[in-house]
Design a protein around this motif. Structure first.
Motif, PDB file in Angstrom:
ATOM      1  N   ARG A 140     -63.910 -19.974  46.393  1.00 36.80           N
ATOM      2  CA  ARG A 140     -64.575 -19.779  47.681  1.00 36.80           C
ATOM      3  C   ARG A 140     -65.193 -21.085  48.169  1.00 36.80           C
ATOM      4  NH1 ARG A 140     -69.513 -19.058  49.846  1.00 36.80           N
ATOM      5  NH2 ARG A 140     -69.612 -17.803  51.739  1.00 36.80           N
ATOM      6  N   VAL A 141     -64.905 -21.431  49.410  1.00 35.63           N
ATOM      7  CA  VAL A 141     -65.503 -22.613  50.029  1.00 35.63           C
ATOM      8  C   VAL A 141     -66.660 -22.141  50.901  1.00 35.63           C
ATOM      9  CG1 VAL A 141     -65.126 -24.579  51.560  1.00 35.63           C
ATOM     10  CG2 VAL A 141     -63.293 -23.832  50.013  1.00 35.63           C
ATOM     11  N   SER A 142     -67.842 -22.658  50.675  1.00 33.58           N
ATOM     12  CA  SER A 142     -69.024 -22.217  51.417  1.00 33.58           C
ATOM     13  C   SER A 142     -68.956 -22.669  52.866  1.00 33.58           C
ATOM     14  CB  SER A 142     -70.296 -22.764  50.773  1.00 33.58           C
ATOM     15  OG  SER A 142     -70.384 -24.164  50.981  1.00 33.58           O
ATOM     16  N   ASP A 143     -69.681 -21.975  53.722  1.00 34.68           N
ATOM     17  CA  ASP A 143     -69.747 -22.355  55.135  1.00 34.68           C
ATOM     18  C   ASP A 143     -70.288 -23.770  55.288  1.00 34.68           C
ATOM     19  OD1 ASP A 143     -68.804 -19.859  55.779  1.00 34.68           O
ATOM     20  OD2 ASP A 143     -70.759 -19.020  56.282  1.00 34.68           O
ATOM     21  N   GLU A 144     -71.162 -24.174  54.385  1.00 38.76           N
ATOM     22  CA  GLU A 144     -71.753 -25.515  54.463  1.00 38.76           C
ATOM     23  C   GLU A 144     -70.728 -26.599  54.115  1.00 38.76           C
ATOM     24  OE1 GLU A 144     -74.606 -22.452  54.251  1.00 38.76           O
ATOM     25  OE2 GLU A 144     -73.120 -22.938  52.699  1.00 38.76           O
ATOM     26  N   ASP A 145     -69.859 -26.312  53.157  1.00 38.03           N
ATOM     27  CA  ASP A 145     -68.882 -27.308  52.707  1.00 38.03           C
ATOM     28  C   ASP A 145     -67.602 -27.335  53.542  1.00 38.03           C
ATOM     29  OD1 ASP A 145     -70.575 -28.023  50.663  1.00 38.03           O
ATOM     30  OD2 ASP A 145     -69.606 -26.746  49.171  1.00 38.03           O
ATOM     31  N   LEU A 146     -67.303 -26.229  54.222  1.00 38.38           N
ATOM     32  CA  LEU A 146     -66.014 -26.095  54.892  1.00 38.38           C
ATOM     33  C   LEU A 146     -65.727 -27.209  55.901  1.00 38.38           C
ATOM     34  CD1 LEU A 146     -63.427 -24.512  55.317  1.00 38.38           C
ATOM     35  CD2 LEU A 146     -64.656 -22.991  56.884  1.00 38.38           C
ATOM     36  N   PRO A 147     -66.659 -27.575  56.792  1.00 39.58           N
ATOM     37  CA  PRO A 147     -66.331 -28.617  57.774  1.00 39.58           C
ATOM     38  C   PRO A 147     -65.858 -29.922  57.138  1.00 39.58           C
ATOM     39  CG  PRO A 147     -68.361 -27.500  58.405  1.00 39.58           C
ATOM     40  CD  PRO A 147     -68.019 -27.034  57.018  1.00 39.58           C
ATOM     41  N   GLY A 199     -62.561 -32.018  57.968  1.00 37.04           N
ATOM     42  CA  GLY A 199     -62.702 -33.394  58.414  1.00 37.04           C
ATOM     43  C   GLY A 199     -61.978 -34.391  57.532  1.00 37.04           C
ATOM     44  N   ALA A 200     -61.911 -34.104  56.229  1.00 36.65           N
ATOM     45  CA  ALA A 200     -61.323 -35.055  55.279  1.00 36.65           C
ATOM     46  C   ALA A 200     -59.812 -34.924  55.161  1.00 36.65           C
ATOM     47  CB  ALA A 200     -61.955 -34.871  53.901  1.00 36.65           C
ATOM     48  N   CYS A 201     -59.268 -33.757  55.454  1.00 38.46           N
ATOM     49  CA  CYS A 201     -57.832 -33.552  55.241  1.00 38.46           C
ATOM     50  C   CYS A 201     -57.007 -34.354  56.252  1.00 38.46           C
ATOM     51  CB  CYS A 201     -57.467 -32.069  55.295  1.00 38.46           C
ATOM     52  SG  CYS A 201     -57.429 -31.327  56.944  1.00 38.46           S
ATOM     53  N   ASP A 202     -55.772 -34.648  55.859  1.00 41.78           N
ATOM     54  CA  ASP A 202     -54.834 -35.294  56.775  1.00 41.78           C
ATOM     55  C   ASP A 202     -54.094 -34.268  57.616  1.00 41.78           C
ATOM     56  OD1 ASP A 202     -54.852 -38.280  55.988  1.00 41.78           O
ATOM     57  OD2 ASP A 202     -54.747 -37.233  54.066  1.00 41.78           O
ATOM     58  N   VAL A 203     -53.804 -33.135  56.999  1.00 40.21           N
ATOM     59  CA  VAL A 203     -53.053 -32.093  57.698  1.00 40.21           C
ATOM     60  C   VAL A 203     -53.480 -30.734  57.161  1.00 40.21           C
ATOM     61  CG1 VAL A 203     -51.119 -32.103  56.066  1.00 40.21           C
ATOM     62  CG2 VAL A 203     -50.703 -31.437  58.437  1.00 40.21           C
ATOM     63  N   PHE A 204     -53.435 -29.715  58.026  1.00 36.73           N
ATOM     64  CA  PHE A 204     -53.740 -28.354  57.593  1.00 36.73           C
ATOM     65  C   PHE A 204     -52.435 -27.581  57.492  1.00 36.73           C
ATOM     66  CE2 PHE A 204     -54.797 -23.901  58.052  1.00 36.73           C
ATOM     67  CZ  PHE A 204     -55.898 -23.775  57.211  1.00 36.73           C
ATOM     68  N   CYS A 205     -52.304 -26.769  56.442  1.00 39.01           N
ATOM     69  CA  CYS A 205     -51.068 -26.009  56.248  1.00 39.01           C
ATOM     70  C   CYS A 205     -51.378 -24.521  56.101  1.00 39.01           C
ATOM     71  CB  CYS A 205     -50.342 -26.495  54.989  1.00 39.01           C
ATOM     72  SG  CYS A 205     -48.736 -25.685  54.737  1.00 39.01           S
ATOM     73  N   MET A 206     -50.670 -23.699  56.895  1.00 40.00           N
ATOM     74  CA  MET A 206     -50.767 -22.254  56.735  1.00 40.00           C
ATOM     75  C   MET A 206     -49.374 -21.726  56.406  1.00 40.00           C
ATOM     76  SD  MET A 206     -52.722 -19.395  58.999  1.00 40.00           S
ATOM     77  CE  MET A 206     -51.399 -18.958  60.085  1.00 40.00           C
ATOM     78  N   SER A 207     -49.226 -21.249  55.184  1.00 43.22           N
ATOM     79  CA  SER A 207     -47.905 -20.925  54.631  1.00 43.22           C
ATOM     80  C   SER A 207     -47.553 -19.445  54.713  1.00 43.22           C
ATOM     81  CB  SER A 207     -47.868 -21.370  53.163  1.00 43.22           C
ATOM     82  OG  SER A 207     -48.965 -20.810  52.436  1.00 43.22           O
ATOM     83  N   SER A 208     -48.249 -18.668  55.536  1.00 45.67           N
ATOM     84  CA  SER A 208     -48.077 -17.210  55.573  1.00 45.67           C
ATOM     85  C   SER A 208     -46.635 -16.803  55.854  1.00 45.67           C
ATOM     86  CB  SER A 208     -49.004 -16.609  56.628  1.00 45.67           C
ATOM     87  OG  SER A 208     -50.348 -16.888  56.317  1.00 45.67           O
ATOM     88  N   VAL A 209     -46.264 -15.626  55.324  1.00 44.68           N
ATOM     89  CA  VAL A 209     -44.859 -15.209  55.365  1.00 44.68           C
ATOM     90  C   VAL A 209     -44.631 -13.855  56.036  1.00 44.68           C
ATOM     91  CG1 VAL A 209     -44.209 -16.577  53.340  1.00 44.68           C
ATOM     92  CG2 VAL A 209     -45.048 -14.236  53.027  1.00 44.68           C
ATOM     93  N   GLN A 210     -45.694 -13.123  56.362  1.00 46.04           N
ATOM     94  CA  GLN A 210     -45.522 -11.788  56.928  1.00 46.04           C
ATOM     95  C   GLN A 210     -46.305 -11.632  58.219  1.00 46.04           C
ATOM     96  OE1 GLN A 210     -46.576  -8.852  53.974  1.00 46.04           O
ATOM     97  NE2 GLN A 210     -45.298  -9.787  52.406  1.00 46.04           N
ATOM     98  N   LYS A 211     -45.884 -10.659  59.037  1.00 46.96           N
ATOM     99  CA  LYS A 211     -46.510 -10.391  60.330  1.00 46.96           C
ATOM    100  C   LYS A 211     -47.965  -9.943  60.194  1.00 46.96           C
ATOM    101  CE  LYS A 211     -45.851  -7.468  64.398  1.00 46.96           C
ATOM    102  NZ  LYS A 211     -45.159  -6.265  64.915  1.00 46.96           N
ATOM    103  N   THR A 212     -48.368  -9.585  58.991  1.00 47.19           N
ATOM    104  CA  THR A 212     -49.779  -9.278  58.750  1.00 47.19           C
ATOM    105  C   THR A 212     -50.649 -10.445  59.217  1.00 47.19           C
ATOM    106  OG1 THR A 212     -49.109  -7.984  56.827  1.00 47.19           O
ATOM    107  CG2 THR A 212     -51.441  -8.524  56.996  1.00 47.19           C
ATOM    108  N   GLU A 213     -50.118 -11.655  59.098  1.00 51.42           N
ATOM    109  CA  GLU A 213     -50.794 -12.840  59.657  1.00 51.42           C
ATOM    110  C   GLU A 213     -50.455 -12.876  61.148  1.00 51.42           C
ATOM    111  OE1 GLU A 213     -53.443 -15.001  59.330  1.00 51.42           O
ATOM    112  OE2 GLU A 213     -52.550 -15.688  57.437  1.00 51.42           O
ATOM    113  N   ALA A 214     -51.360 -12.350  61.953  1.00 49.14           N
ATOM    114  CA  ALA A 214     -51.064 -12.157  63.378  1.00 49.14           C
ATOM    115  C   ALA A 214     -51.444 -13.341  64.246  1.00 49.14           C
ATOM    116  CB  ALA A 214     -51.789 -10.907  63.894  1.00 49.14           C
ATOM    117  N   PHE A 215     -52.433 -14.145  63.796  1.00 45.80           N
ATOM    118  CA  PHE A 215     -52.943 -15.225  64.654  1.00 45.80           C
ATOM    119  C   PHE A 215     -53.214 -16.498  63.844  1.00 45.80           C
ATOM    120  CE2 PHE A 215     -56.267 -17.568  66.868  1.00 45.80           C
ATOM    121  CZ  PHE A 215     -55.868 -17.513  68.195  1.00 45.80           C
ATOM    122  N   GLY A 216     -54.169 -16.441  62.920  1.00 42.35           N
ATOM    123  CA  GLY A 216     -54.490 -17.605  62.090  1.00 42.35           C
ATOM    124  C   GLY A 216     -55.670 -18.396  62.614  1.00 42.35           C
ATOM    125  N   ILE A 217     -56.879 -17.823  62.504  1.00 40.76           N
ATOM    126  CA  ILE A 217     -58.080 -18.491  63.005  1.00 40.76           C
ATOM    127  C   ILE A 217     -58.281 -19.852  62.345  1.00 40.76           C
ATOM    128  CG2 ILE A 217     -60.606 -18.348  63.079  1.00 40.76           C
ATOM    129  CD1 ILE A 217     -60.337 -15.334  63.465  1.00 40.76           C
TER     130      ILE A 217
END
Length: 373
Positions: free
Chosen positions: A256-263, A267-285
């Motif tokens: 679990r990443v805390s709300d305090e650490d998440l930003p 900020g540090a990552c080069d790229v964000f990846c969302m690897s979802s495979v099913q329609k259950t992932e409807a949007f991706g906040i």
């Protein structure tokens, strides 16, 4: 209708906030109340007795005692009684689907005012529950004055919404921008010095496709590190996969990443990846949170889902075939290792966020749906 008179209820899901549906309901409540619109949220309590939590002068969370969780649904008879008792206080009830308990409560309440059905996703996994719930779901679709979807793709493609297109409206989810602290970001970069950071965040469950993101790491150079934040049933399985592939130095399960650490991770990552495979992932906040930090996104072309609409291919990042680790890796490398492309996608991601996915845009459009500006 005068501004002082309008009262809205966000109905559905549970508290404390854990997932996307309840986050949207909570953010709508807070955002409307910040504009001095009376807006409460009624939901099941994840634990404890029924209680009312005061948020501010204009908003309360009405938590209803839950008996048990059955087939991914909170069983809360208290919600039925609470809504029956209070529903006439509200000019608009915005019910968040899927939530059979909230739908049953609305049906029994006899509420006669305006109903907005906020359709976050179809029921995908719980087939038995869906068979039991279908008559009530059909009633809700007929009863709703308006059906709101989070993307035009999901609205158009859902088989359940084909008969209500005349009253269907797209309301994209909006969030507050992430605001990474420069010192925390620098500390994160030092921790992974010399590494290109791929960040992902979500529950460790099958439809998120994390087995494929782990597989993708095989095809990335040793100067990459893949950070996966979140907890869930597949954590042990994913760790075993990482160890079996010898990727302990390249893939890290953060828990679990805390709300305090998440930003800082965004900020540090080069790229964000969302690897979802099913329609259950409807949007991706999580994608729009990353985009608010100007981070390119690698996501997937899930049929009938809004994911590939949120992450516009060639604008804010790239979308690949679901379930293909090699394609994920190739897309990550194509973005990160080409400075010109990277800059284009980074700028495109941030621009797309500010034009389409801010919390202010969501609240503005919501007020228009209420015929109240």
């Amino acid at each position: 209708m005068g501004k002082k008179e309008l009262r809205v209820l966000q109905l559905g899901k549970f508290y404390p906030v854990r997932g996307g549906v309840e986050k949207v309901a909570y953010d709508l409540m807070v955002g409307l109340s910040e504009r001095h619109i009376g807006c409460d949220m009624m939901c099941a309590a994840s634990q404890g007795r029924s209680r009312i939590l005061n948020i501010n002068e204009y908003a309360n969370i009405i938590c209803c005692h839950t008996w048990m969780k059955l087939a991914a649904t909170m069983i809360s008879p208290a919600m039925i009684f609470s809504l029956w008792k209070r529903c006439r206080q509200y000019d608009v009830i915005q019910i968040h689907h899927p939530d059979p308990m909230a739908c049953l409560a609305l049906f029994i309440s006899g509420y006669k005012g305006k109903v907005i059905l906020h359709w976050h996703s179809d029921i995908q996994k719980q087939k038995f529950l869906l068979n039991l719930y279908k008559p009530l779901q059909s009633w809700l679709l007929r009863r709703a004055d308006m059906v709101v979807g989070t993307s035009p793709v999901y609205l158009a493609e859902s088989p359940f919404l084909r008969g209500v297109q005349d009253k269907a409206v797209c309301l994209p989810i909006g969030v507050e921008p992430m605001k990474p602290d420069a010192v925390a970001v620098e500390a994160m970069r030092r921790k992974y010095a010399g590494k290109k950071i791929v960040f992902s965040l979500g529950r460790l469950v099958a439809y998120k496709g994390y087995t494929h993101l782990v597989s993708a790491a095989k095809y990335l150079g040793d100067d990459y590190v893949v950070l996966i934040g979140g907890t869930g049933a597949l954590m042990d399985d994913l760790q075993r996969q990482i160890e079996s592939l010898g990727l302990q130095e390249k893939v890290k399960l953060l828990g679990r990443v805390s709300d305090e650490d998440l930003p800082a991770y965004y900020g540090a990552c080069d790229v964000f990846c969302m690897s979802s495979v099913q329609k259950t992932e409807a949007f991706g906040i999580v994608m729009i949170e990353a985009m608010s930090c100007g981070k390119p996104v690698i996501a997937t072309n899930i049929p009938e889902s809004g994911v590939a609409w949120v992450n516009a291919h060639g604008v804010s990042g790239l979308n690949v075939t679901p379930g293909n680790g090699r394609e994920l890796a190739d897309a990550i490398a194509a973005v990160v290792e080409d400075k010109e492309k990277y800059q284009k996608y980074a700028e495109g991601a941030e621009k797309r966020y500010w034009e389409m996915f801010t919390k202010e845009h969501m609240i503005d459009k919501c007020l228009k749906l209420y015929n109240y500006e």
